[in-house]
Design a protein around this motif. Structure first.
Motif, short mmCIF file in Angstrom:
data_model
loop_
_atom_site.label_atom_id
_atom_site.label_comp_id
_atom_site.label_asym_id
_atom_site.label_seq_id
_atom_site.Cartn_x
_atom_site.Cartn_y
_atom_site.Cartn_z
N GLY A 99 0.80 -1.22 0.00
CA GLY A 99 0.00 0.00 0.00
C GLY A 99 0.83 1.27 0.00
O GLY A 99 0.28 2.38 -0.06
N VAL A 100 2.15 1.12 0.08
CA VAL A 100 3.03 2.31 0.12
C VAL A 100 3.22 2.82 -1.30
O VAL A 100 4.01 2.28 -2.08
N LYS A 101 2.48 3.85 -1.64
CA LYS A 101 2.58 4.49 -2.95
C LYS A 101 3.20 5.89 -2.78
O LYS A 101 3.68 6.23 -1.71
N SER A 102 3.17 6.66 -3.83
CA SER A 102 3.85 7.96 -3.81
C SER A 102 3.31 8.89 -2.73
O SER A 102 4.08 9.62 -2.09
N PHE A 103 1.98 8.87 -2.49
CA PHE A 103 1.43 9.75 -1.46
C PHE A 103 1.95 9.37 -0.07
O PHE A 103 2.33 10.23 0.73
N ALA A 104 1.96 8.06 0.22
CA ALA A 104 2.46 7.60 1.53
C ALA A 104 3.92 7.97 1.72
O ALA A 104 4.34 8.34 2.83
N LEU A 105 4.71 7.90 0.65
CA LEU A 105 6.12 8.27 0.74
C LEU A 105 6.28 9.77 0.95
O LEU A 105 7.14 10.21 1.73
N ALA A 106 5.45 10.56 0.27
CA ALA A 106 5.49 12.01 0.48
C ALA A 106 5.03 12.36 1.89
O ALA A 106 5.60 13.25 2.54
N ASP A 107 4.03 11.63 2.38
CA ASP A 107 3.54 11.84 3.75
C ASP A 107 4.62 11.50 4.76
O ASP A 107 4.82 12.21 5.76
N PHE A 108 5.33 10.41 4.49
CA PHE A 108 6.49 10.06 5.34
C PHE A 108 7.47 11.22 5.41
O PHE A 108 7.96 11.59 6.49
N CYS A 109 7.78 11.81 4.27
CA CYS A 109 8.74 12.93 4.23
C CYS A 109 8.24 14.10 5.07
O CYS A 109 9.03 14.72 5.81
N GLU A 110 6.97 14.42 4.98
CA GLU A 110 6.42 15.53 5.74
C GLU A 110 6.53 15.27 7.23
O GLU A 110 6.91 16.14 8.01
N LEU B 199 9.39 1.46 -7.30
CA LEU B 199 9.76 2.64 -6.52
C LEU B 199 10.33 3.74 -7.42
O LEU B 199 10.16 4.93 -7.13
N LEU B 200 11.00 3.36 -8.49
CA LEU B 200 11.51 4.36 -9.44
C LEU B 200 10.36 5.16 -10.06
O LEU B 200 10.45 6.38 -10.26
N LYS B 201 9.27 4.47 -10.35
CA LYS B 201 8.09 5.16 -10.89
C LYS B 201 7.46 6.07 -9.84
O LYS B 201 7.07 7.20 -10.13
N LEU B 202 7.39 5.56 -8.59
CA LEU B 202 6.77 6.35 -7.51
C LEU B 202 7.60 7.58 -7.17
O LEU B 202 7.04 8.63 -6.80
N ALA B 203 8.91 7.46 -7.28
CA ALA B 203 9.81 8.55 -6.88
C ALA B 203 9.52 9.83 -7.64
O ALA B 203 9.63 10.94 -7.10
N LYS B 204 9.12 9.71 -8.89
CA LYS B 204 8.87 10.89 -9.73
C LYS B 204 7.75 11.77 -9.19
O LYS B 204 7.74 12.99 -9.40
N ASP B 205 6.78 11.15 -8.51
CA ASP B 205 5.61 11.90 -8.05
C ASP B 205 5.75 12.47 -6.64
O ASP B 205 4.95 13.31 -6.24
N ILE B 206 6.75 12.00 -5.89
CA ILE B 206 6.87 12.42 -4.49
C ILE B 206 6.99 13.94 -4.35
O ILE B 206 6.33 14.53 -3.49
N PRO B 207 7.79 14.63 -5.17
CA PRO B 207 7.91 16.08 -4.99
C PRO B 207 6.69 16.87 -5.47
O PRO B 207 6.59 18.08 -5.21
N LYS B 208 5.76 16.24 -6.18
CA LYS B 208 4.67 16.96 -6.82
C LYS B 208 3.55 17.36 -5.85
O LYS B 208 2.75 18.24 -6.17
N PHE B 209 3.49 16.70 -4.70
CA PHE B 209 2.40 17.01 -3.76
C PHE B 209 2.62 18.36 -3.12
O PHE B 209 3.75 18.85 -3.01
#
Length: 460
Positions: free
Chosen positions: A379-390, A445-455
């Motif tokens: 379930g860890v997608k780009s939003f969850a990774l961006a949320d982790f960063c925040e 994860l390479l695909k997900l990484a591209k979207d992390i900064p977009k939020f």
């Protein structure tokens, strides 16, 4: 009649007297008083950020620090049974096991000094080690020569040894271990765990060298007795090149200097019982309670770091290895820090395992710590990774760059490591399965990484 000294322990780092630990059995409380000499020395340091040099640590903080030094599970049961000390008697257990714990501190009864300890050393032949591995059900692996030799945290069977080449020595007194030995678990639901951990550790090592030019992972190799045993070089020990003790046959057994480290639970001042984020479990009625170790708590240790940027980068690499290998059991005690007067430094990575290779009906696959609100790896997608960063206060563009770079490296290095001839028999198939898993995860994860900064900030 009891004396005050019955409930005091003197703490040493090498020959230096550091502090006095006192326990009041009537009040069930601890106190820690640092030596003025140690506190004033430019090399002296607080044992953790929560045990300050001014001696104002609370009894509960001291208790939590001590609890986190003790073994867990069966190893703790064996220590309690062998010593006739109850599990809740933290002072008694530290007194019993404190000659060599994780880190630099030696705990000795008041009046004793490390200088008075005699070096004790005997060789452990591979045949004896093999016999004890076979007999673990009838004779606990932590008891050797009539005493418990497991004084570090963790659940798995472990043995502390001083290793010279392939020769192993059980040491005591003034000598320290240099390696940790971990045989295959008794649990049949965890086949080829030695090869699994070796592969994940070696992969992380390759990634670290390729990305950072330095190896930030504990050194491991496989001994065969003939059963496989994982040998881990202790990064909280450093060989003295000028000091040796004569062992059997005149072999020079190195004297190891102890380096002080604390784990993530000690660095964040939480109990060993809270090493998982869902500290009360994942039942429907308690799954919302998340008072245990978390990425947010661990990354908050940047306030204590000697070099915050370097430390955050190392912690990010640990996070990425969790995502790549499926190490769902990466909890608060699986990250450690060196301690000095200047602050904390993130230590080498360890206990890296692809838990996802094992049956989820027999081994929990839920993540020990969530990415955002997500506790399931799938379930860890780009939003969850961006949320982790925040939550962890990590720059999203920085995390995305590191994630992408490490994934690119992992795709190549996983295949290289899988070809290591150290793996034999059915281990080869398990390693291939992990390799395929890592490569698949890296591509995702390479695909997900591209979207992390977009939020945007408002998205969280």
């Amino acid at each position: 009649m009891n004396s005050a000294n019955d409930y005091t322990l003197d703490l040493f780092v090498g020959p230096a007297f550091v502090a006095r630990l006192a326990f009041d059995p009537e009040l069930n409380s601890f106190s820690l008083t640092y030596s003025p000499t140690w506190a004033a020395d430019r090399h002296g340091y607080a044992l953790s950020p929560h045990l300050p040099l001014d001696g104002k640590a609370s009894s509960s903080a001291i208790r939590r620090f001590l609890e986190n030094l003790l073994p867990e599970g069966r190893a703790l049961d064996v220590a309690c049974a062998h010593s006739n000390i109850q599990k809740n008697n933290i002072f008694g257990l530290i007194r019993y096991l404190g000659n060599e714990t994780t880190g630099a501190v030696t705990f000795l009864p008041a009046g004793q000094t490390p200088q008075a300890l005699e070096p004790q050393c005997r060789e452990l032949m591979h045949s004896e080690l093999q016999e004890r591995i076979w007999r673990r059900n009838e004779l606990p692996f932590t008891v050797w020569d009539g005493r418990v030799r497991m004084s570090i945290a963790g659940f798995q069977d472990k043995l502390l040894v001083n290793r010279v080449g392939d020769r192993l020595f059980l040491v005591d007194g003034s000598l320290s271990s240099t390696h940790i030995l971990k045989p295959e678990p008794l649990n049949t639901a965890l086949p080829f765990m030695v090869a699994n951990e070796h592969f994940c550790m070696k992969l992380a090592s390759r990634m670290s060298v390729r990305r950072y030019g330095q190896d930030h992972v504990a050194e491991v190799n496989i001994l065969r007795t003939p059963d496989p045993v994982l040998s881990i070089r202790r990064f909280d020990r450093r060989w003295r090149t000028d000091q040796f003790v004569a062992g059997p046959d005149g072999v020079k057994v190195p004297v190891a200097e102890r380096l002080h480290i604390i784990d993530g639970c000690q660095a964040t001042d939480i109990s060993v019982a809270a090493k998982y984020e869902r500290n009360l479990g994942n039942g429907k009625d308690v799954a919302h309670i998340r008072d245990g170790a978390s990425f947010e708590r661990l990354f908050a240790t940047r306030q204590y770091l000697e070099q915050p940027a370097v430390g955050v980068r190392r912690m990010v690499m640990w996070v990425v290895t969790t995502l790549l290998t499926g190490n769902s059991d990466a909890h608060g005690k699986n990250l450690s820090f060196y301690v000095s007067r200047a602050g904390l430094r993130v230590a080498e990575l360890y206990d890296l395992v692809s838990v996802m290779q094992y049956d989820p009906q027999k081994l929990e696959h839920e993540l020990a710590m969530a990415f955002g609100d997500e506790f399931k790896l799938e379930g860890v997608k780009s939003f969850a990774l961006a949320d982790f960063c925040e939550r962890a206060k990590v720059s999203r563009p920085f995390f995305a760059r590191e994630l992408a770079a490490l994934c690119e490296i992992a795709i190549v290095e996983a295949l290289t490591q899988s070809a290591d001839p150290v793996y034999t028999g059915e281990e080869v198939m398990l390693v291939k399965t992990i390799t395929d898993f890592v490569v698949q995860r890296a591509k995702l994860l390479l695909k997900l990484a591209k979207d992390i900064p977009k939020f945007k900030k408002d998205d969280f």
